[in-house]
Write a protein that holds these residues in place. Structure first.
Motif, PDB file in Angstrom:
ATOM      1  N   ARG A  48       0.900  -1.161  -0.073  1.00 38.04           N
ATOM      2  CA  ARG A  48      -0.085  -0.056  -0.071  1.00 38.04           C
ATOM      3  C   ARG A  48       0.834   1.244  -0.119  1.00 38.04           C
ATOM      4  NH1 ARG A  48      -4.925  -1.241   4.129  1.00 38.04           N
ATOM      5  NH2 ARG A  48      -5.803  -3.033   3.059  1.00 38.04           N
ATOM      6  N   ALA A  49       1.901   1.407   0.867  1.00 35.64           N
ATOM      7  CA  ALA A  49       2.914   2.492   0.863  1.00 35.64           C
ATOM      8  C   ALA A  49       3.452   2.840  -0.490  1.00 35.64           C
ATOM      9  CB  ALA A  49       3.995   2.191   1.778  1.00 35.64           C
ATOM     10  N   THR A  50       3.592   1.732  -1.184  1.00 36.54           N
ATOM     11  CA  THR A  50       4.449   1.800  -2.673  1.00 36.54           C
ATOM     12  C   THR A  50       3.453   1.932  -3.674  1.00 36.54           C
ATOM     13  OG1 THR A  50       4.817  -0.623  -2.569  1.00 36.54           O
ATOM     14  CG2 THR A  50       6.547   0.769  -1.582  1.00 36.54           C
ATOM     15  N   LEU A  51       2.275   2.156  -3.811  1.00 34.15           N
ATOM     16  CA  LEU A  51       1.300   2.475  -4.874  1.00 34.15           C
ATOM     17  C   LEU A  51       1.850   3.387  -5.864  1.00 34.15           C
ATOM     18  CD1 LEU A  51      -2.201   1.931  -3.481  1.00 34.15           C
ATOM     19  CD2 LEU A  51      -1.044   0.539  -5.122  1.00 34.15           C
ATOM     20  N   PRO A  52       2.261   4.569  -5.200  1.00 28.66           N
ATOM     21  CA  PRO A  52       2.713   5.662  -6.228  1.00 28.66           C
ATOM     22  C   PRO A  52       4.056   4.951  -7.119  1.00 28.66           C
ATOM     23  CG  PRO A  52       2.438   6.766  -4.107  1.00 28.66           C
ATOM     24  CD  PRO A  52       2.109   5.244  -3.948  1.00 28.66           C
ATOM     25  N   LEU A  53       4.924   4.418  -6.628  1.00 29.18           N
ATOM     26  CA  LEU A  53       5.829   3.466  -7.137  1.00 29.18           C
ATOM     27  C   LEU A  53       5.394   2.688  -8.249  1.00 29.18           C
ATOM     28  CD1 LEU A  53       8.869   2.879  -7.373  1.00 29.18           C
ATOM     29  CD2 LEU A  53       8.712   1.125  -5.793  1.00 29.18           C
ATOM     30  N   ALA A  54       4.322   2.022  -7.963  1.00 29.80           N
ATOM     31  CA  ALA A  54       3.874   1.153  -9.012  1.00 29.80           C
ATOM     32  C   ALA A  54       3.107   1.740 -10.068  1.00 29.80           C
ATOM     33  CB  ALA A  54       2.418   0.175  -8.080  1.00 29.80           C
ATOM     34  N   TRP A  55       2.727   2.823  -9.600  1.00 31.87           N
ATOM     35  CA  TRP A  55       2.018   3.494 -10.739  1.00 31.87           C
ATOM     36  C   TRP A  55       3.023   4.212 -11.747  1.00 31.87           C
ATOM     37  CZ3 TRP A  55      -1.522   6.663  -6.679  1.00 31.87           C
ATOM     38  CH2 TRP A  55      -2.450   5.866  -6.607  1.00 31.87           C
TER      39      TRP A  55
END
Length: 216
Positions: A48-55
């Motif tokens: 969840r904390a790395t969702l921006p990285l995933a995008w």
């Protein structure tokens, strides 16, 4: 009777282009693997904390590599960055490889059974020890075939660097074709060189996997 205008110097020129292809592959895979391991672990352990990285990584996976080369090369010129075309190619290919390597590592880490991790913690292993001795060794074996396919894919994708002025194998073959007008022969030789390079990588990977199986 078969005759050709292809000379030994032309073959040497093709081999020089193949060497540039190998260097590009090694450099970009080194960058992509390092970034991919870090990002993959973060995506698996902190989803969840790395969702921006995933995008962000989705952008690099989705946008065609040729467009990324052109845009980054244009940005380099606009920003006045004094870096070579080879460095641009390594950075773009490295980030592109990292975007795929992240998912390979993430899937490898998530493939480790949760009950096994709980068992290791119950035996007294710390969180770091659990990652080092349990998760990473098992995840590596799961992720290795995907990583090997990524290496072969990046090796072929290096052909796109010709659009930013780098003379790799495909660009070298096109230069020779323009001069001697024998595309079938030259491209067959270039394809054979690509095949040999890919075969060496695949065989080395298969040998490493067999050694892992023997050690089990």
């Amino acid at each position: 009777m078969f005759s050709t205008s292809l000379t030994w110097n032309d073959l040497q020129f093709l081999l020089q282009g193949a060497w540039v292809t190998i260097l590009l592959t090694l450099a970009s895979i080194a960058i992509g693997t390092l970034m991919g391991v870090v990002c993959g672990l973060l995506r698996a352990l902190l989803p969840r904390a790395t969702l921006p990285l995933a995008w962000l990584l989705d952008v690099f996976r989705s946008v065609p590599l040729l467009i990324q080369f052109v845009l980054f090369n244009a940005f380099k010129s606009i920003a006045g960055l004094n870096i070579s075309a080879f460095s641009v190619a390594c950075v773009v290919l490295g980030i592109y490889a990292a975007a795929f390597c992240t998912e390979i590592v993430r899937s490898g880490v998530l493939s480790v059974p949760l009950n096994l991790r709980r068992a290791s913690r119950s035996l007294g292993l710390s969180y770091t020890q659990d990652l080092r001795y349990i998760v990473l060794p098992m995840a590596t074996r799961v992720a290795f075939p995907g990583w090997l396919n990524l290496v072969l894919s990046v090796m072929k994708d290096t052909a796109l660097v010709m659009w930013i002025g780098i003379v790799e194998l495909l660009r070298a073959s096109q230069t020779i074709v323009t001069r001697i007008q024998e595309p079938l022969l030259v491209l067959c030789i270039a394809g054979l060189i690509y095949y040999v390079m890919s075969l060496v990588v695949a065989r080395l990977g298969a040998r490493l996997e067999s050694r892992w199986q023997e050690n089990d």
